[in-house]
Design a protein around this motif. Sequence first.
Motif, PDB file in Angstrom:
ATOM      1  N   ALA A  95      57.668  32.216  36.492  1.00 16.73           N
ATOM      2  CA  ALA A  95      57.596  31.285  37.636  1.00 16.73           C
ATOM      3  C   ALA A  95      58.176  29.922  37.277  1.00 16.73           C
ATOM      4  O   ALA A  95      58.053  29.454  36.135  1.00 16.73           O
ATOM      5  N   GLU A  96      58.793  29.298  38.268  1.00 17.18           N
ATOM      6  CA  GLU A  96      59.358  27.978  38.028  1.00 17.18           C
ATOM      7  C   GLU A  96      58.640  26.866  38.780  1.00 17.18           C
ATOM      8  O   GLU A  96      58.377  25.801  38.242  1.00 17.18           O
ATOM      9  N   ARG A  97      58.306  27.120  40.054  1.00 19.37           N
ATOM     10  CA  ARG A  97      57.714  26.027  40.834  1.00 19.37           C
ATOM     11  C   ARG A  97      56.972  26.555  42.066  1.00 19.37           C
ATOM     12  O   ARG A  97      57.027  27.737  42.368  1.00 19.37           O
ATOM     13  N   GLN A  98      56.286  25.618  42.726  1.00 18.66           N
ATOM     14  CA  GLN A  98      55.603  25.871  44.003  1.00 18.66           C
ATOM     15  C   GLN A  98      54.522  26.960  43.914  1.00 18.66           C
ATOM     16  O   GLN A  98      54.675  28.060  44.435  1.00 18.66           O
ATOM     17  N   MET A  99      53.465  26.598  43.227  1.00 21.38           N
ATOM     18  CA  MET A  99      52.296  27.489  43.100  1.00 21.38           C
ATOM     19  C   MET A  99      51.504  27.364  44.405  1.00 21.38           C
ATOM     20  O   MET A  99      50.671  26.464  44.551  1.00 21.38           O
ATOM     21  N   TRP A 100      51.768  28.262  45.347  1.00 20.19           N
ATOM     22  CA  TRP A 100      51.164  28.184  46.677  1.00 20.19           C
ATOM     23  C   TRP A 100      49.846  28.958  46.728  1.00 20.19           C
ATOM     24  O   TRP A 100      49.294  29.312  45.694  1.00 20.19           O
ATOM     25  N   ALA A 101      49.382  29.255  47.925  1.00 22.48           N
ATOM     26  CA  ALA A 101      48.002  29.731  48.141  1.00 22.48           C
ATOM     27  C   ALA A 101      47.618  30.958  47.300  1.00 22.48           C
ATOM     28  O   ALA A 101      48.223  32.014  47.442  1.00 22.48           O
ATOM     29  N   PRO A 102      46.564  30.834  46.475  1.00 28.63           N
ATOM     30  CA  PRO A 102      46.125  31.951  45.629  1.00 28.63           C
ATOM     31  C   PRO A 102      44.904  32.675  46.196  1.00 28.63           C
ATOM     32  O   PRO A 102      44.314  32.245  47.192  1.00 28.63           O
ATOM     33  N   ASP A 103      44.539  33.771  45.540  1.00 29.65           N
ATOM     34  CA  ASP A 103      43.262  34.429  45.830  1.00 29.65           C
ATOM     35  C   ASP A 103      42.776  35.095  44.547  1.00 29.65           C
ATOM     36  O   ASP A 103      43.538  35.215  43.579  1.00 29.65           O
ATOM     37  N   CYS A 104      41.521  35.527  44.543  1.00 26.87           N
ATOM     38  CA  CYS A 104      40.940  36.126  43.342  1.00 26.87           C
ATOM     39  C   CYS A 104      40.102  37.332  43.727  1.00 26.87           C
ATOM     40  O   CYS A 104      39.490  37.357  44.800  1.00 26.87           O
ATOM     41  N   ALA A 105      40.089  38.353  42.854  1.00 30.37           N
ATOM     42  CA  ALA A 105      39.222  39.523  43.069  1.00 30.37           C
ATOM     43  C   ALA A 105      38.546  39.867  41.753  1.00 30.37           C
ATOM     44  O   ALA A 105      39.100  39.597  40.674  1.00 30.37           O
ATOM     45  N   GLU A 106      37.358  40.467  41.868  1.00 32.27           N
ATOM     46  CA  GLU A 106      36.616  40.910  40.681  1.00 32.27           C
ATOM     47  C   GLU A 106      36.574  42.423  40.659  1.00 32.27           C
ATOM     48  O   GLU A 106      36.373  43.069  41.683  1.00 32.27           O
ATOM     49  N   LYS A 107      36.805  42.991  39.464  1.00 30.31           N
ATOM     50  CA  LYS A 107      36.619  44.437  39.316  1.00 30.31           C
ATOM     51  C   LYS A 107      36.125  44.708  37.901  1.00 30.31           C
ATOM     52  O   LYS A 107      36.756  44.261  36.931  1.00 30.31           O
ATOM     53  N   ASP A 108      35.012  45.412  37.782  1.00 33.16           N
ATOM     54  CA  ASP A 108      34.447  45.789  36.482  1.00 33.16           C
ATOM     55  C   ASP A 108      34.332  44.593  35.534  1.00 33.16           C
ATOM     56  O   ASP A 108      34.672  44.684  34.347  1.00 33.16           O
ATOM     57  N   GLY A 109      33.888  43.465  36.063  1.00 31.39           N
ATOM     58  CA  GLY A 109      33.626  42.294  35.218  1.00 31.39           C
ATOM     59  C   GLY A 109      34.863  41.510  34.819  1.00 31.39           C
ATOM     60  O   GLY A 109      34.765  40.562  34.036  1.00 31.39           O
ATOM     61  N   ARG A 110      36.031  41.878  35.341  1.00 35.17           N
ATOM     62  CA  ARG A 110      37.244  41.094  35.079  1.00 35.17           C
ATOM     63  C   ARG A 110      37.703  40.461  36.394  1.00 35.17           C
ATOM     64  O   ARG A 110      37.429  40.999  37.485  1.00 35.17           O
ATOM     65  N   TYR A 111      38.385  39.344  36.279  1.00 34.79           N
ATOM     66  CA  TYR A 111      38.789  38.573  37.460  1.00 34.79           C
ATOM     67  C   TYR A 111      40.311  38.499  37.503  1.00 34.79           C
ATOM     68  O   TYR A 111      40.962  38.258  36.483  1.00 34.79           O
ATOM     69  N   TYR A 112      40.842  38.729  38.685  1.00 34.50           N
ATOM     70  CA  TYR A 112      42.292  38.813  38.876  1.00 34.50           C
ATOM     71  C   TYR A 112      42.715  37.731  39.862  1.00 34.50           C
ATOM     72  O   TYR A 112      42.283  37.743  41.017  1.00 34.50           O
ATOM     73  N   LEU A 113      43.510  36.792  39.361  1.00 37.41           N
ATOM     74  CA  LEU A 113      44.008  35.703  40.212  1.00 37.41           C
ATOM     75  C   LEU A 113      45.417  36.076  40.690  1.00 37.41           C
ATOM     76  O   LEU A 113      46.315  36.294  39.873  1.00 37.41           O
ATOM     77  N   TYR A 114      45.580  36.171  41.999  1.00 40.31           N
ATOM     78  CA  TYR A 114      46.881  36.499  42.601  1.00 40.31           C
ATOM     79  C   TYR A 114      47.479  35.200  43.143  1.00 40.31           C
ATOM     80  O   TYR A 114      46.774  34.415  43.783  1.00 40.31           O
ATOM     81  N   PHE A 115      48.758  35.000  42.888  1.00 41.15           N
ATOM     82  CA  PHE A 115      49.367  33.717  43.302  1.00 41.15           C
ATOM     83  C   PHE A 115      50.857  33.903  43.560  1.00 41.15           C
ATOM     84  O   PHE A 115      51.524  34.689  42.890  1.00 41.15           O
ATOM     85  N   PRO A 116      51.388  33.137  44.545  1.00 42.06           N
ATOM     86  CA  PRO A 116      52.834  33.151  44.779  1.00 42.06           C
ATOM     87  C   PRO A 116      53.477  31.959  44.076  1.00 42.06           C
ATOM     88  O   PRO A 116      52.854  30.903  43.930  1.00 42.06           O
ATOM     89  N   ALA A 117      54.702  32.145  43.649  1.00 42.13           N
ATOM     90  CA  ALA A 117      55.480  31.023  43.095  1.00 42.13           C
ATOM     91  C   ALA A 117      56.951  31.401  43.203  1.00 42.13           C
ATOM     92  O   ALA A 117      57.289  32.575  43.363  1.00 42.13           O
ATOM     93  N   LYS A 118      57.808  30.373  43.106  1.00 43.75           N
ATOM     94  CA  LYS A 118      59.247  30.657  43.131  1.00 43.75           C
ATOM     95  C   LYS A 118      59.748  30.936  41.717  1.00 43.75           C
ATOM     96  O   LYS A 118      59.352  30.238  40.769  1.00 43.75           O
ATOM     97  N   ASP A 119      60.606  31.935  41.607  1.00 45.77           N
ATOM     98  CA  ASP A 119      61.239  32.229  40.316  1.00 45.77           C
ATOM     99  C   ASP A 119      62.441  31.297  40.146  1.00 45.77           C
ATOM    100  O   ASP A 119      62.739  30.502  41.058  1.00 45.77           O
ATOM    101  N   PRO A 120      63.135  31.358  39.033  1.00 45.39           N
ATOM    102  CA  PRO A 120      64.252  30.417  38.818  1.00 45.39           C
ATOM    103  C   PRO A 120      65.363  30.540  39.861  1.00 45.39           C
ATOM    104  O   PRO A 120      66.148  29.608  40.047  1.00 45.39           O
ATOM    105  N   GLU A 121      65.439  31.676  40.578  1.00 45.46           N
ATOM    106  CA  GLU A 121      66.456  31.826  41.652  1.00 45.46           C
ATOM    107  C   GLU A 121      65.956  31.266  42.975  1.00 45.46           C
ATOM    108  O   GLU A 121      66.646  31.382  43.997  1.00 45.46           O
TER     109      GLU A 121
END
Length: 342
Positions: A95-121
């Motif tokens: 990722a290069e820039r613009q970390m926009w709206a994220p979300d998180c989910a839990e499964k089996d005691g681990r947490y997963y953060l999902y997030f959008p961002a722009k790549d270098p292109e």
Amino acid sequence: TLSVAILTLASVSALSQAQEPRYLTKGIYTADPSAHVFGGRLYFYPSHDIESGVEQNDNGDHFDMRDYHVFSMDSVDGPVTDHGVALDVKDVPWAERQMWAPDCAEKDGRYYLYFPAKDPEGVFRIGVAVGDRPEGPFKANPKPIEGSYSIDPAVFNDGGEYYLYFGGIWGGQLQQYRDNQRIVSDRAPVPSEPTPGTPALCAKVAKLAPSMTEFAEPPRDVVIVDSQGKPLDAGDHDRRFFEAAWVHKHDGRYYFSYSTGDTHRICYATGDSPYGPFTYQGVVLTPVLGWTTHHSIVQHEGKWHLFHHDSVPSGGQTHLRSVKVSPLRHGPDGKIQTIKGG
Ligand code: FUB
């Protein structure tokens, strides 16, 4: 009689206080809150707005965020803890820039953060970062989720099956894709929204694989239909999907809520499956101060809450937003009572 009057006044004032929206983050601008209950505690995962000096444009380049903070609280009325930086763009290899709206989910005691961002292109992709605690820190996978594109990931846990919703038009680039393929070429003008008289673009949904870091299937359209069963028209800007997908379940029904973007509303539609189709129902939140509106809906201790944002504390600066929470009510018919934006 006097004590009854005092009591009545006290309960009226308590009631009106309880109905007041409450800003949740002080000394830091935040937006796009995704709220969840993990271990009985309320967590929310917002964008972290900053002033980076990028000029405002229709692509949203002025939303130039670089990291995420996670916040938590015992109850919507209780003190809010800012857990500090949970993930920084410099630690996301793709990722290069613009970390926009994220979300998180839990499964089996681990947490997963999902997030959008722009790549270098300059292309938005959706990444995932994994942690052992709801507040992070999270370690980003080296590559974005295969087959992901656009913005605004939101995860819905349907009794152990996880669905990732995503998509956003205009600056969110959803209009650059058809059938999950990017259709941008050097020889043609950049695609825009479909013309009025044709079906509106849809948010996307894909079931997540058991690993939580991959799609289990190609993303499908989240179709919103009117009361006649007809997909919403691209020209219907008061109702068509723009960005900020969210799903919650109430009384066995699936509620798909979203922002209408340039008409600045949060609307919702209901259906019988996490895939939809969803029938348009109405407005959750009327326009707020600032161009964007983005929300989540969560139940905690038996009550439903709308987490959202506006630009009131920054005096209306559209890229410097603040997260707030308001009570949300489903009527006896399941309809959501419209909340007035600020
Ligand atoms: O925060 C940046 C973008 O603004 C989000 O991804 C959109 O939903 C809008 O709120």
